[in-house]
Design a protein around this motif. Structure first.
Motif, mmCIF file in Angstrom:
data_model
loop_
_atom_site.group_PDB
_atom_site.id
_atom_site.type_symbol
_atom_site.label_atom_id
_atom_site.label_comp_id
_atom_site.label_asym_id
_atom_site.label_seq_id
_atom_site.Cartn_x
_atom_site.Cartn_y
_atom_site.Cartn_z
ATOM 1 N N UNK A 68 18.967 53.641 39.917
ATOM 2 C CA UNK A 68 18.703 53.533 41.273
ATOM 3 C C UNK A 68 19.449 52.605 41.845
ATOM 4 N N UNK A 69 19.591 52.717 43.251
ATOM 5 C CA UNK A 69 20.271 51.713 44.222
ATOM 6 C C UNK A 69 19.369 51.233 45.013
ATOM 7 N N UNK A 70 19.090 49.970 45.140
ATOM 8 C CA UNK A 70 18.059 49.218 46.078
ATOM 9 C C UNK A 70 18.918 48.728 47.160
ATOM 10 N N UNK A 71 18.348 48.778 48.570
ATOM 11 C CA UNK A 71 19.022 47.723 49.366
ATOM 12 C C UNK A 71 18.230 47.870 50.484
ATOM 13 N N UNK A 72 18.072 46.834 51.489
ATOM 14 C CA UNK A 72 17.330 46.971 52.791
ATOM 15 C C UNK A 72 18.317 46.698 53.852
ATOM 16 N N UNK A 73 19.647 46.720 53.824
ATOM 17 C CA UNK A 73 20.357 46.642 54.794
ATOM 18 C C UNK A 73 21.369 47.730 54.640
ATOM 19 N N UNK A 74 22.244 47.852 53.458
ATOM 20 C CA UNK A 74 22.922 49.160 53.282
ATOM 21 C C UNK A 74 22.073 49.925 52.507
ATOM 22 N N UNK A 75 21.927 51.148 53.543
ATOM 23 C CA UNK A 75 20.679 51.844 52.879
ATOM 24 C C UNK A 75 21.163 53.008 52.091
ATOM 25 N N UNK A 76 20.667 53.263 50.849
ATOM 26 C CA UNK A 76 21.172 54.364 49.936
ATOM 27 C C UNK A 76 20.636 55.574 50.620
ATOM 28 N N UNK A 77 21.402 56.717 50.444
ATOM 29 C CA UNK A 77 20.726 58.103 50.979
ATOM 30 C C UNK A 77 20.562 59.089 50.034
ATOM 31 N N UNK A 78 20.774 58.749 48.818
ATOM 32 C CA UNK A 78 20.416 59.642 47.552
ATOM 33 C C UNK A 78 19.928 58.983 46.482
ATOM 34 N N UNK A 79 18.940 59.557 45.694
ATOM 35 C CA UNK A 79 18.366 59.128 44.331
ATOM 36 C C UNK A 79 18.798 60.058 43.427
ATOM 37 N N UNK A 80 19.988 60.249 42.878
ATOM 38 C CA UNK A 80 20.438 61.474 42.070
ATOM 39 C C UNK A 80 20.040 61.168 40.599
ATOM 40 N N UNK A 81 19.450 59.981 39.969
ATOM 41 C CA UNK A 81 19.299 60.000 38.688
ATOM 42 C C UNK A 81 18.018 59.672 38.047
ATOM 43 N N UNK A 82 16.997 60.451 38.416
ATOM 44 C CA UNK A 82 15.606 60.243 37.855
ATOM 45 C C UNK A 82 15.273 60.024 36.311
ATOM 46 N N UNK A 83 16.350 60.549 35.519
ATOM 47 C CA UNK A 83 16.358 60.341 34.095
ATOM 48 C C UNK A 83 17.925 60.368 33.632
ATOM 49 N N UNK A 84 18.215 59.478 33.200
ATOM 50 C CA UNK A 84 19.560 59.321 32.536
ATOM 51 C C UNK A 84 19.765 59.773 31.263
ATOM 52 N N UNK A 85 19.003 59.518 30.509
ATOM 53 C CA UNK A 85 18.984 60.087 28.972
ATOM 54 C C UNK A 85 19.853 59.012 28.039
ATOM 55 N N UNK A 86 20.578 59.342 27.035
ATOM 56 C CA UNK A 86 20.972 58.465 25.935
ATOM 57 C C UNK A 86 22.442 58.197 26.379
ATOM 58 N N UNK A 87 22.937 57.156 25.995
ATOM 59 C CA UNK A 87 24.472 56.537 26.266
ATOM 60 C C UNK A 87 24.713 56.219 24.682
ATOM 61 N N UNK A 88 25.823 56.923 24.176
ATOM 62 C CA UNK A 88 26.239 56.397 22.984
ATOM 63 C C UNK A 88 26.686 55.394 22.618
ATOM 64 N N UNK A 89 26.708 54.858 21.307
ATOM 65 C CA UNK A 89 27.353 53.673 20.968
ATOM 66 C C UNK A 89 29.072 53.753 21.426
ATOM 67 N N UNK A 90 29.671 52.728 22.040
ATOM 68 C CA UNK A 90 30.918 52.815 22.386
ATOM 69 C C UNK A 90 31.398 53.820 23.568
ATOM 70 N N UNK A 91 30.300 54.578 24.045
ATOM 71 C CA UNK A 91 30.661 55.435 25.339
ATOM 72 C C UNK A 91 30.207 54.805 26.521
ATOM 73 N N UNK A 92 30.362 55.245 27.678
ATOM 74 C CA UNK A 92 30.224 55.001 29.073
ATOM 75 C C UNK A 92 29.317 56.057 30.034
ATOM 76 N N UNK A 93 28.782 55.682 30.935
ATOM 77 C CA UNK A 93 28.394 56.394 32.127
ATOM 78 C C UNK A 93 28.895 56.004 33.201
ATOM 79 N N UNK A 94 29.050 57.102 34.183
ATOM 80 C CA UNK A 94 29.527 56.687 35.606
ATOM 81 C C UNK A 94 28.444 57.365 36.609
ATOM 82 N N UNK A 95 28.116 56.601 37.723
ATOM 83 C CA UNK A 95 26.761 56.717 38.680
ATOM 84 C C UNK A 95 27.388 56.842 39.881
#
Length: 378
Positions: A68-95
């Motif tokens: 999630x992204x939290x903010x009181x001033x710069x307001x998030x418009x979307x919540x696209x990741x309710x469940x991310x899942x697994x991140x394998x060893x040595x790998x990455x994810x982009x949000x």
């Protein structure tokens, strides 16, 4: 040792297995490796995209719940990741998150949050800069005054005082009562502290206001700024100024011949200069119209025109027509007097005037002779 202490064998085996097994990855093994905001600097009310990249540097897979992204001033418009899942060893994810900056100028820190399924949360404040400075437009070149129907060179200078680049920059003249070329100009990208000059040729038909609309994009957001140029007419201090001098008018039979010089007292060339006369005079052969041609500044050229005029006419207009470098026509009218005319009723200006003069001389001679004879008789 094995016979005396049988319980030590399984304990040592378990310890060896634990040492050989890989360590389980935890929240400390997942880190934020990069963040980016597009556009890099938002204007107030802009929509932007925040991209966060996380990396699992541990030896095993990590199970992640919500991002999630939290903010009181710069307001998030979307919540696209309710469940991310697994991140394998040595790998990455982009949000990626969409946010809106409904705040004054400043730097704000919305918080990126990554919840792990087993335990713990990753929190990372992301700096977002807001700067509402628009592009600036100024008139870099314009004439001292405008003339109806005369083309004038205008240069609009567009500058970018923002801390980030502007894209799709365009300048469009808007309004009525004038013609302009080109009808618009495309600048494209304008770097921070960069500027571009845009030339226009403006031909006003009446006094008016010309609005130069400057439009651009900050990321996906469109913005505009207007620059207004008042167009009012006045005397052009640089334009050509034909002046007639040394004008002489002489009768020749039943016509008049006017001669003199035309000088250009202006600072620009007078082109296609012609000289003639207007009503109540009537141009006649052999010089109905005299073609002078081009007069550069401070040039002088002779002229000669012939015309007829009625018995009651004592003054006629000498007409000088010319064009400027853009082809716009102008006219100068100079009144000239007709001298050596007799009283009303004469019909032949070149014949009757000498006869009248001879009659006066004859009468004077007769009076002188009469006076002489009377003195002799005394």
């Amino acid at each position: 040792m094995g016979a005396d202490h049988p319980a030590l064998v399984p304990a040592l085996f378990v310890a060896a297995c634990l040492l050989a097994a890989p360590a389980a990855a935890g929240p400390a093994d997942v880190t934020v490796t990069s963040v980016a905001v597009d556009p890099p600097v938002l204007m107030r009310g802009d929509i932007g995209t925040l991209t966060v990249v996380v990396q699992n540097t541990g030896p095993s897979t990590v199970s992640v719940g919500r991002a999630r992204l939290y903010g009181d001033s710069v307001v998030p418009v979307s919540e696209p990741y309710p469940s991310v899942g697994d991140i394998g060893a040595g790998t990455g994810r982009t949000f990626s998150f969409t946010l809106r900056a409904d705040v004054p100028d400043g730097v704000y820190y919305p918080e990126f949050s990554l919840d792990f399924r087993e335990n713990g949360t990753l929190r990372y404040p992301v700096p977002v800069r807001v700067d509402d400075t628009p592009l600036r437009a100024t008139i870099a070149e314009r004439p001292d005054t405008f003339s109806p129907g005369r083309e004038a060179a205008i240069t609009v200078l567009v500058g970018n005082p923002r801390p980030n680049a502007a894209s799709g920059v365009q300048v469009t003249p808007l309004g009525t009562g004038f013609a302009v070329t080109p009808t618009g100009a495309f600048i494209g990208n304008l770097a921070p502290d960069g500027a571009r000059a845009v030339p226009f040729n403006l031909t006003p038909a009446s006094e008016t206001n010309v609005t130069f609309a400057v439009t651009w994009r900050n990321g996906q957001n469109s913005h505009a700024a207007n620059l207004t140029l008042p167009v009012s007419f006045g005397e052009d201090k640089r334009r050509a100024d034909p002046v007639a001098s040394n004008v002489e008018v002489a009768p020749e039979g039943n016509i008049y011949r006017a001669t003199g010089d035309i000088a250009n007292a202006g600072l620009e060339s007078a082109r296609s200069v012609i000289v003639t006369v207007g009503p109540p005079a009537a141009p006649t052969d052999p010089y109905r119209v005299y073609v002078v041609g081009t007069l550069d500044p401070d040039d002088v050229a002779p002229f000669e025109v012939t015309f007829r005029a009625g018995a009651n006419v004592t003054e006629v207009p000498l007409i000088i027509e010319y064009r400027d470098s853009d082809g716009n026509p102008s006219t100068v009218t100079v009144p000239i007097s007709i001298e050596n005319r007799t009283a009303e009723g004469e019909t032949a200006a070149g014949v009757l005037v000498p006869v009248a003069v001879a009659g006066v001389l004859a009468a004077a001679a007769a009076l002188a002779a009469l006076w002489y004879l009377r003195r002799r008789r005394r």
